[in-house]
Structure formats: structure tokens, C-alpha cells
Design a protein around this motif. Structure first.
Motif, short mmCIF file in Angstrom:
data_model
loop_
_atom_site.label_atom_id
_atom_site.label_comp_id
_atom_site.label_asym_id
_atom_site.label_seq_id
_atom_site.Cartn_x
_atom_site.Cartn_y
_atom_site.Cartn_z
N ARG A 1 1.05 -1.16 0.01
CA ARG A 1 -0.17 0.02 0.01
C ARG A 1 0.92 1.09 -0.11
O ARG A 1 2.10 1.02 0.72
CB ARG A 1 -0.93 0.02 1.07
N SER B 1 3.23 4.76 4.67
CA SER B 1 2.71 5.55 5.96
C SER B 1 3.69 6.90 5.85
O SER B 1 4.79 6.66 5.70
CB SER B 1 2.60 4.91 7.16
N LEU C 1 4.28 8.58 8.49
CA LEU C 1 4.61 8.79 9.67
C LEU C 1 5.64 7.40 9.88
O LEU C 1 6.95 7.73 10.01
CB LEU C 1 3.61 8.61 10.59
N LEU C 2 5.19 6.28 9.90
CA LEU C 2 5.93 5.03 10.32
C LEU C 2 6.93 4.94 9.07
O LEU C 2 8.06 4.57 9.50
CB LEU C 2 4.83 4.06 10.30
N VAL D 1 -2.28 -4.87 8.19
CA VAL D 1 -1.08 -4.12 8.27
C VAL D 1 0.20 -4.67 9.05
O VAL D 1 1.20 -4.59 8.34
CB VAL D 1 -1.74 -2.85 8.82
N PHE D 2 -0.18 -5.23 9.96
CA PHE D 2 0.87 -5.54 10.92
C PHE D 2 1.53 -7.14 10.37
O PHE D 2 2.81 -7.52 10.51
CB PHE D 2 0.59 -6.02 12.38
N PHE E 1 4.32 -6.43 7.51
CA PHE E 1 5.83 -6.03 7.99
C PHE E 1 6.64 -7.30 7.91
O PHE E 1 7.74 -7.28 8.00
CB PHE E 1 5.83 -5.61 9.37
N SER F 1 -3.20 6.37 9.16
CA SER F 1 -2.69 5.88 10.07
C SER F 1 -3.03 5.69 11.43
O SER F 1 -2.79 4.65 12.17
CB SER F 1 -1.16 6.75 10.32
N SER G 1 -4.72 2.55 10.97
CA SER G 1 -3.93 1.26 10.96
C SER G 1 -3.28 0.95 12.37
O SER G 1 -3.23 -0.25 12.57
CB SER G 1 -2.78 1.63 9.90
N ALA G 2 -3.08 1.68 13.07
CA ALA G 2 -2.14 1.58 14.30
C ALA G 2 -2.80 1.60 15.61
O ALA G 2 -2.47 1.31 16.67
CB ALA G 2 -1.12 2.80 14.42
N PHE H 1 10.07 -4.69 14.74
CA PHE H 1 10.22 -3.87 13.85
C PHE H 1 11.39 -3.94 12.93
O PHE H 1 12.51 -4.17 13.66
CB PHE H 1 9.82 -2.54 13.84
C1 OVM Z 1 0.77 3.86 9.77
C2 OVM Z 1 1.21 2.68 11.01
C3 OVM Z 1 0.62 1.34 10.71
C4 OVM Z 1 0.98 0.41 11.54
C5 OVM Z 1 1.75 0.62 12.78
C6 OVM Z 1 2.24 2.04 13.03
C7 OVM Z 1 3.15 1.22 14.97
C8 OVM Z 1 1.85 2.91 11.99
O1 OVM Z 1 -0.19 3.54 8.93
O2 OVM Z 1 1.35 4.93 10.17
O3 OVM Z 1 2.72 2.32 14.20
#
Ligand code: OVM
Length: 407
Positions: A89, A92, A94-95, A178-179, A182, A241, A244-245, A295
Motif C-alpha cells: 500500500r 505511511s 509517519l511510520l 497491516v501488521f 511487515f 495511520s 492502521s495503528a 520492527f
Molecule cells: C501507519 C502505521 C501502521 C501500523 C503501525 C504503525 C506502530 C503505524 O500507517 O502509520 O505504528
């Protein structure tokens, strides 16, 4: 070749080679028996199954998390290297971003998910925790996952984001994917991607401005875009985000805290005798059985760790859960002890990427745990505890318990 996506090259000469598969189902269901084999051979090991480096000791994991210039997130924090493979996808913001982009997006999200906004939400969240706990204690016997940990976050978080009502059940299915994503392209991920097709469509819709209610964190992100902090497209991705998180993490974190307290009844008693320990109990639970177990990072340069040089452009797997149980750092690491100091634990990560939602997670956990302990004299396992395999999360599928009302 099942892990063709990773292939970091031939085994280095000076690094202990480990053939354990940390994404095999048995490992995911119960990672702890394997951690010594990852920590003890050296500060850095080579995982032959994936041809990647890994670190599982506290000191090195924490240092890597703090050194975001060497250990990049922008090429993905999963096994897949975004420089070589297209992500499943859009990344993110951020992540899966490095400075300077990350600085900008993080600042936006921090201004939206602010301590002040949480303070406003707390009274309602507290009432919802209390009413749920009332129901559960009346029932006496319930599943601490299906009836509690999957229920409470869903009673508070989606409303706080301002999500549309219809279809919220998709959130958990989406987050599980999502998880899983990874990890490697194993069966878990393949099944998860199929299961989450509808969920992904729903999430994409739920992130749209027109589908968010006026007050809420989601709209807050779009308002930041209005003030020029980001584009509307970026706002949409940042709302993603939150979705997702924000749910699967707290669902499993809360279940784990309850699981820990059932396994250590003396700690439940200690908590009831001193309710102010609830903060510590939540933190200790994150240390003792970290919801996010792993991670990845990608090295931006050759980096020397101990006697080992990890070459630039290498994927490095960081075992947060193993670091949080490292006997080099923690006294009696396997004991769940709510009175201990958990200072420095990496259950929320560390450094610039440290969990943005940690205050949300803490508040949800503290409120539901407090409501429960005020009402229950004892809480005991009343059936088989089942785990749910996930490539990143240490997840609980079912936790049958029986509670006695407090006298
Ligand atoms: C995000 C995202 C997705 C999964 C975990 C996460 C632990 C962030 O989409 O930013 O942080």
C-alpha cells in the motif's frame, strides 16, 4: 524460494548464523523460548532464513531505535525494502518516513492527538469503561478478548477519530493485515490480504474528509491541511495511520495485561490493594509481553556494532519483545512485577518514531483496568487461552475468564 523478497546476500563471516524462523507460526504464537538463542550468540546475528541481520539485546535495540539517521524507516519497517520492492500500500507518511518529511507529519499528528484532546475525552471514556465492566462482572464469565479487549477500544477510539458508524468491524481485519505485512510473504500474509480486501476498501472510504465527523482527530488532520501544514492527499494518508495503528495494538495490549494479571494473581492482589499501580501495571505488561514484537530498519551506512560491521542498505530486524526481556538489562526479566521500574522499555519503540498514540493506549488500558479491578475480587482463567499468529503482533484470540465480584 519462499523469501526471495528479502535476500540480503551471502552470510557474513563474523556474525553468528541463526537458522530460526521468527515468522514461523510456532515462533509467533510463543516467541519467548527462542529469545535466548537470538540474544546470546552476540549483539548482532544473521538470520539465514531471510538473509538479514537482527538484534535482540536491549542495549543494541534501543540504540538502533534512537539512531534514526543510521537505521532508516523510509525504506519500510518490515522485511520488504521499498527501494527494491513496491509496497503493498502507499507508505505511511509517519511510520515509513524519515526526516524531514517525518518531522512535518509527526508535528501535525501530535498537534491533533494532543494531551488536551485526550483530557476532553477522558470523562466519556471512563463512563464507557465503567459500564462495560459492570456488564462483565454481572456476567461473571466472559472472554477477555471477544467481550472486553476487542470491545472497549471500539467503544472509544473510532468515535474519537470521528469515523463513520457503518462498517467499523473492518478496522480489526485491516489492522491485522497491516501488521502481517511487515513480515515475509508467508501464508499468514497471503490469507490476511485476501481476508482484508473489503476492509481495505472500507478504510480508504473512512479516511475521506466527507466521511469524517466535524469534531474528531480525523477532521483535525484535514484542518491542519487547511492551514497549509500538508496537502489534502497527505491528510487522507495520515488519517489512515490512525486507523492502521490505533485499534489492534490496544486490543491486544489490553488482552495481554489481563492475561498477565491472571497468570500472576499476587500482582492482581497488589493492584487491588494499591490502585495507583495501574499505570505501572500497564507499562510492565508492555515490557513483559510487548504487543509489537518486532520492527525492521534499513541501514543508511556501514555501521559497527560490537565487532560486527553491518553494511549499508541492510535490513535489520529489531526484536523489541526480546529486548524487553533481556537479562542483561532486566532483573528477573520473565517475572511480571507491577512494582518494578520499566523505565526505558521499548514496547512503544524509542526515539523520533516512538508510538504517537502511546497516551491513547495508556489511557484506554488504565481506564478499563481500573474499572475492572474496582469490581472484581479475583479474575481467573476459565478455559483454553488461544493465540492468534501475526507477523508483528503478539496477539490473543481468546481468553476465557471468570471473575468474582469484589466484596
Ligand atoms: C501507519 C502505521 C501502521 C501500523 C503501525 C504503525 C506502530 C503505524 O500507517 O502509520 O505504528
Amino acid at each position: 524460494m519462499k523469501n526471495a523478497e528479502a535476500k540480503g546476500g551471502i552470510a557474513p563471516l563474523d556474525v553468528p548464523i541463526i537458522d530460526i524462523d521468527p515468522f514461523a507460526t510456532e515462533f509467533l504464537l510463543d516467541p519467548y523460548p527462542n529469545h535466548d538463542a537470538l540474544r546470546d550468540p552476540g549483539p548482532v546475528v544473521w538470520l539465514s532464513q531471510y538473509e538479514i541481520y537482527a538484534m535482540a539485546r536491549f542495549e543494541e535495540v534501543r540504540s538502533a531505535l534512537l539512531d534514526h539517521e543510521t537505521f532508516l524507516s523510509g525504506r519500510g519497517v518490515g522485511l520488504s525494502d521499498f527501494a527494491k520492492q513496491e509496497p503493498w500500500r502507499p507508505p505511511s507518511l509517519l511510520l515509513e518516513a524519515d526526516p524531514p518529511l517525518h518531522e512535518r507529519t509527526r508535528a501535525i499528528m501530535q498537534s491533533v492527538v494532543s494531551p488536551a484532546s485526550l483530557k476532553r475525552l477522558e470523562p466519556v471514556w471512563k463512563l464507557r469503561a465503567e459500564s462495560l465492566a459492570d456488564d462483565l462482572v454481572t456476567r461473571g464469565r466472559f472472554d477477555a478478548v471477544a467481550d472486553l479487549s476487542e470491545v472497549y477500544p471500539m467503544l472509544v477510539f473510532p468515535d474519537a477519530v470521528g469515523l463513520m458508524e457503518d462498517g467499523r468491524e473492518h478496522l480489526l481485519v485491516y489492522a491485522a493485515t497491516v501488521f502481517n505485512a511487515f513480515g515475509p510473504q508467508n501464508d499468514l500474509l497471503a490469507e490476511s490480504l485476501v481476508a482484508a480486501r473489503d476492509a481495505a476498501v472500507w478504510v480508504a472510504r473512512a479516511c475521506k474528509r466527507e466521511n469524517l465527523c466535524k469534531s474528531g482527530w480525523g477532521m483535525g488532520v484535514y484542518e491542519a491541511a487547511d492551514s497549509g501544514a500538508c496537502t489534502p492527499e497527505e491528510a487522507e494518508r495520515l488519517v489512515r495511520s490512525l486507523l492502521s495503528a490505533g485499534v489492534d495494538t490496544t486490543v491486544n495490549g489490553i488482552a495481554t495485561t489481563i492475561h498477565a494479571l491472571t497468570q500472576f494473581p499476587d500482582q492482581w492482589k497488589k493492584l487491588r490493594d494499591n490502585p495507583r499501580l495501574v499505570r505501572r501495571a500497564v507499562e510492565e505488561s508492555l515490557r513483559w509481553d510487548s504487543t509489537v514484537q518486532t520492527f525492521f530498519r534499513t541501514t543508511s551506512r556501514d555501521v559497527r556494532i560490537g565487532g560486527v560491521v553491518i553494511p549499508e542498505h541492510s535490513k535489520v530486524l529489531l526484536f523489541l519483545g526480546a529486548a524487553n526481556r533481556d537479562p542483561r538489562k532486566w532483573d528477573r526479566p520473565d517475572a511480571f512485577d507491577i512494582a518494578r521500574s520499566t523505565s526505558g522499555h521499548v514496547g512503544f519503540g524509542a526515539g523520533i518514531h516512538q508510538c504517537l498514540g502511546q497516551m491513547i493506549a495508556r489511557l484506554e488500558s488504565q481506564l478499563i483496568l481500573t474499572a475492572l479491578m474496582e469490581r472484581c475480587g479475583s479474575i481467573k482463567i476459565a478455559g483454553p487461552v488461544r493465540r492468534r499468529a501475526n507477523n508483528t503482533l503478539h496477539a490473543v484470540e481468546s481468553l476465557p475468564v471468570v471473575v468474582s465480584p469484589s466484596s
